[in-house]
Design a protein around this motif. Structure first.
Motif, mmCIF file in Angstrom:
data_model
loop_
_atom_site.group_PDB
_atom_site.id
_atom_site.type_symbol
_atom_site.label_atom_id
_atom_site.label_comp_id
_atom_site.label_asym_id
_atom_site.label_seq_id
_atom_site.Cartn_x
_atom_site.Cartn_y
_atom_site.Cartn_z
ATOM 1 N N UNK A 1 -130.950 -34.425 -55.870
ATOM 2 C CA UNK A 1 -129.875 -35.022 -55.076
ATOM 3 C C UNK A 1 -128.754 -35.407 -56.031
ATOM 4 N N UNK A 2 -127.554 -34.899 -55.780
ATOM 5 C CA UNK A 2 -126.426 -35.233 -56.646
ATOM 6 C C UNK A 2 -125.962 -36.649 -56.317
ATOM 7 N N UNK A 3 -125.439 -37.328 -57.326
ATOM 8 C CA UNK A 3 -124.964 -38.697 -57.100
ATOM 9 C C UNK A 3 -123.444 -38.689 -57.015
ATOM 10 N N UNK A 4 -122.960 -38.440 -55.808
ATOM 11 C CA UNK A 4 -121.524 -38.449 -55.567
ATOM 12 C C UNK A 4 -121.097 -39.892 -55.345
ATOM 13 N N UNK A 5 -120.139 -40.366 -56.109
ATOM 14 C CA UNK A 5 -119.733 -41.764 -56.048
ATOM 15 C C UNK A 5 -118.294 -41.872 -55.576
ATOM 16 N N UNK A 6 -118.076 -42.745 -54.587
ATOM 17 C CA UNK A 6 -116.721 -42.997 -54.091
ATOM 18 C C UNK A 6 -116.228 -44.289 -54.713
ATOM 19 N N UNK A 7 -115.094 -44.227 -55.396
ATOM 20 C CA UNK A 7 -114.525 -45.421 -56.021
ATOM 21 C C UNK A 7 -113.110 -45.629 -55.528
ATOM 22 N N UNK A 8 -112.725 -46.883 -55.395
ATOM 23 C CA UNK A 8 -111.407 -47.236 -54.873
ATOM 24 C C UNK A 8 -110.467 -47.630 -56.010
ATOM 25 N N UNK A 9 -109.264 -47.095 -55.980
ATOM 26 C CA UNK A 9 -108.205 -47.571 -56.879
ATOM 27 C C UNK A 9 -107.569 -48.772 -56.198
ATOM 28 N N UNK A 10 -107.529 -49.912 -56.884
ATOM 29 C CA UNK A 10 -107.054 -51.154 -56.271
ATOM 30 C C UNK A 10 -105.775 -51.629 -56.942
ATOM 31 N N UNK A 11 -104.898 -52.284 -56.152
ATOM 32 C CA UNK A 11 -103.704 -52.896 -56.733
ATOM 33 C C UNK A 11 -104.035 -54.311 -57.207
ATOM 34 N N UNK A 12 -103.011 -55.063 -57.613
ATOM 35 C CA UNK A 12 -103.257 -56.397 -58.162
ATOM 36 C C UNK A 12 -103.796 -57.378 -57.127
ATOM 37 N N UNK A 13 -103.673 -57.036 -55.843
ATOM 38 C CA UNK A 13 -104.211 -57.877 -54.772
ATOM 39 C C UNK A 13 -105.545 -57.351 -54.250
ATOM 40 N N UNK A 14 -106.159 -56.440 -55.002
ATOM 41 C CA UNK A 14 -107.457 -55.841 -54.666
ATOM 42 C C UNK A 14 -107.402 -54.995 -53.400
ATOM 43 N N UNK A 15 -106.226 -54.545 -53.049
ATOM 44 C CA UNK A 15 -106.092 -53.651 -51.896
ATOM 45 C C UNK A 15 -106.194 -52.208 -52.376
ATOM 46 N N UNK A 16 -106.906 -51.352 -51.620
ATOM 47 C CA UNK A 16 -107.079 -49.964 -52.056
ATOM 48 C C UNK A 16 -105.794 -49.156 -51.913
ATOM 49 N N UNK A 17 -105.425 -48.473 -52.983
ATOM 50 C CA UNK A 17 -104.232 -47.616 -52.950
ATOM 51 C C UNK A 17 -104.612 -46.153 -53.181
ATOM 52 N N UNK A 18 -105.894 -45.906 -53.342
ATOM 53 C CA UNK A 18 -106.368 -44.536 -53.527
ATOM 54 C C UNK A 18 -107.878 -44.512 -53.543
ATOM 55 N N UNK A 19 -108.440 -43.339 -53.287
ATOM 56 C CA UNK A 19 -109.890 -43.158 -53.307
ATOM 57 C C UNK A 19 -110.220 -41.968 -54.195
ATOM 58 N N UNK A 20 -111.168 -42.189 -55.111
ATOM 59 C CA UNK A 20 -111.583 -41.142 -56.036
ATOM 60 C C UNK A 20 -113.046 -40.811 -55.767
#
Length: 674
Positions: A358-377
């Motif tokens: 099983x591959x371990x695909x990981x979703x990570x969020x790019x956050x701004x200074x207010x911890x709001x997501x501005x992108x998904x990797x």
């Protein structure tokens, strides 16, 4: 602040335990309760007056009082709260001249909490606060204390804190734990250093995510006459966290760190996890090590287990190591390339022996200074990750094999094995049938053939839009890995013996493993009679942490897609039910629901459970799990952590169905509703 902590338990009734049933209390929004008993189909009805201080999610003992109604449902009363799921809550405090009370933010009915004025700790009337229940006598209101006054904080910060609390994890460490931790000396004791094998002059480094602070494992490597000596060095948490101390009790209570997209709720105070035990570069550290004598071709010839002292020469990120592997150049390139060569060899051997890939695909969020997501990797497991993974697996397996050889009174020592049961062939039948719809054969005749079929399927769908969905569905059909003293092996990894030895900073079972291993190495056994109970608790806390992490990820998905209302994305159907189907966007792995109500103008759809699909009665149109589909984001509800999508009828589909005019009318109605 008061140090008083509630055990969350009440005295047992005089009823014998053999007359009682143990389960988890689920309270509905209407206020009615149901106790869910493991391995029992029917739950037990509990009326609100019979909760006996129990709250939603608590583990309780119940006494059956009668069979209720024509359905014959069992009805009972709670006699004991065995374990509180949650004793810390977020809400508002109301203050009068003589007393105060707290009203929780909860969609589940629960009583107001009485707050003595000397336990407000600066909270003013109407303030949003976090409160801990410190006492709750039967027949009386719960008593609490304010542990934090919430200033005007961002809603996303409060939401993450609420997720942590509702899954039963404390937000702060008690004062006695902080005080105990502060007394631990920073300097390594010279007497202790002399007892340990010294690796400080051996090349050693760590490899971790770029934002990591708790470095709990390091690798060392040096050339020896017989080949290479490779050390897997693990932070020696058990040296600092001694049994039955306040620090140990708190670590056991939590049992695991919780990793949310924008924060970590640690198992141990930061002084332990990020300072004393973190294997930071250019610092001497105490470690517990598995050291392997490996031939030039990668064969493990011998091993040594014991306590050590190390000095990390460098801190690598996964990205830096991956660059060295791909380009063949960089700092310590020879050592890294050799370690990677061995790791890939061990990886191939594991899969050849029946491990499932099983591959371990990981979703990570790019956050701004207010911890709001501005992108998904979306990150894939690369060779740098696999390098660390394989050596950690080698250490974990070796420790389990070593301890498993020892007995006392003709019995194996109580030890927290990490086990994974073989799959239930019957449960795999629907999945096998589903896989065949995509042209993938699936052999369920034996555990070995099941593993081979899984690996073949995973290889065939690699890189396809359906890959993540099929992997997740496959994982859901498997048994769950747990901690237990009963060693049945680890099916998914293909190991007969396995444990968790390599992450004691963030997992309590690893601390237990270190303690038992040291007893074995010392030749003195003091078997822990409560080891199975500790294993069950650790497994339960692990599941709660996973629930929290899923909820945190879901919140961030909703928070991110709020910015894309009305936008269209390619997706894959990731689940189907009688009320609609879920779609996961290919680009961001964000899952939302397409309600069956939104499809009603097009056709009358029925749920075909065995086929994982909805089928139109008139058109023959189907929506099956794994199908590619285009969706539009129509709603993003942060409070419910819910995304709503609608099906986008493409030009190609109109042409295929020959129902262009009809589909235009459907699309027009959908836009009007929006």
């Amino acid at each position: 602040m008061s140090k008083k902590k509630s055990s969350g338990k009440k005295k047992k009734s005089k009823t014998s335990d053999s007359d009682l049933l143990k389960g988890r209390l689920d309270i509905t929004r209407s206020g009615m309760g149901f106790v869910i008993i493991e391995n029992q189909e029917q739950d037990i009805l509990i009326r609100p007056n019979d909760f006996n201080t129990a709250m939603h999610g608590d583990t309780v003992r119940v006494k059956i009082t009668r069979m209720a109604g024509r359905t014959g449902r069992m009805q009972g009363i709670v006699t004991e709260v065995v374990d509180r799921k949650q004793n810390v809550f977020m809400g508002k405090v109301e203050i009068s001249k003589t007393f105060a009370f707290f009203v929780a933010d909860s969609d589940k009915p629960m009583p107001d909490i009485y707050i003595p004025l000397n336990s407000l700790h600066g909270a003013e009337n109407g303030a949003r606060v976090i409160v801990r229940v410190v006492e709750w006598a039967p027949g009386k209101k719960p008593v609490g204390e304010v542990v934090e006054v919430l200033e005007a904080q961002a809603e996303n910060d409060l939401a993450m804190k609420e997720i942590i609390m509702e899954n039963g994890f404390p937000m702060t460490f008690p004062e006695d734990v902080i005080e105990e931790t502060a007394r631990i000396p920073e300097q390594l004791a010279g007497v202790e250093v002399k007892k340990r094998r010294d690796f400080r002059d051996v090349l050693t480094f760590t490899i971790d995510p770029v934002d990591a602070k708790d470095f709990d494992d390091a690798l060392s490597i040096r050339k020896v006459k017989t080949g290479y000596e490779i050390g897997v060095h693990i932070a020696d948490v058990s040296y600092y966290v001694e049994p039955d101390t306040e620090l140990d009790k708190e670590a056991y209570l939590r049992a695991t760190s919780v990793y949310l997209p924008d924060r970590v709720n640690p198992m141990l105070p930061e002084r332990i996890s990020n300072e004393l035990c973190s294997l930071r570069p250019h610092e001497d550290k105490f470690t517990f090590s598995a050291v392997f004598n490996i031939s030039a071709t990668g064969s493990v010839k011998d091993y040594w287990l014991g306590r050590t002292v190390i000095h990390s020469d460098h801190r690598f990120t996964y990205e830096e190591v991956q660059e060295v592997i791909e380009n063949g150049d960089g700092l310590y390139k020879e050592e890294l390339l050799l370690l990677n060569k061995f790791a890939q060899k061990y990886r191939k051997q594991r899969f050849k022996k029946g491990a499932i890939n099983f591959s371990s695909q990981e979703v990570r969020f790019k956050l701004d200074e207010h911890r709001k997501p501005i992108g998904i990797i979306v990150k894939e497991s690369k060779e740098a990750h696999q390098l660390i993974e394989e050596f950690m697996l080698l250490a974990n397996r070796t420790v389990a094999e070593h301890v498993g050889k020892f007995e006392q009174d003709n019995k194996q020592l109580p030890f927290p094995y990490r086990v994974h049961d073989q799959p239930d062939a019957e449960k795999l039948v629907p999945f096998a049938a589903f896989a065949r719809k995509f042209g993938h054969g699936f052999d369920t005749k034996s555990p070995e053939r099941i593993a081979a079929s899984f690996n073949q399927l995973l290889e065939e769908v690699k890189g396809m839009p359906q890959q993540h969905v099929l992997e997740q569905l496959g994982i859901r059909t498997m048994a769950k890995a747990v901690y237990t003293t009963k060693n049945i092996g680890h099916y998914g990894l293909g190991f007969e013996n396995y444990c968790h030895f390599t992450s004691p900073i963030r997992r309590y079972p690893d601390v237990l493993v270190h303690r038992v291993l040291q007893e074995v190495l010392d030749g003195r056994f003091a078997p822990d009679k409560k080891m199975e109970e500790k294993c069950k608790h650790s497994s339960e806390r692990e599941r709660a942490a996973m629930d929290a992490e899923r909820a945190g990820n879901k919140y961030k998905q909703v928070e991110y897609l709020q910015n894309f209302l009305g936008d269209e994305f390619d997706g894959v159907i990731s689940g189907v039910s009688s009320f609609g189907f879920w779609v996961e966007t290919v680009e961001h792995k964000c899952e939302g629901l397409v309600s069956i109500a939104s499809l009603s103008d097009y056709d009358d759809f029925r749920h075909v459970e065995s086929e994982y699909m909805l089928a139109g009665r008139r058109s023959g149109r189907t929506f099956r799990m794994g199908d590619k589909i285009k969706i539009r984001v129509v709603a993003a509800n942060l409070e419910k952590r819910q995304l709503d999508y609608e099906w986008v009828i493409t030009a190609a589909l109109k042409e295929d169905t020959g129902s262009g005019e009809r589909l235009k009318r459907v699309a027009k109605k959908s836009r009007k509703k929006k």
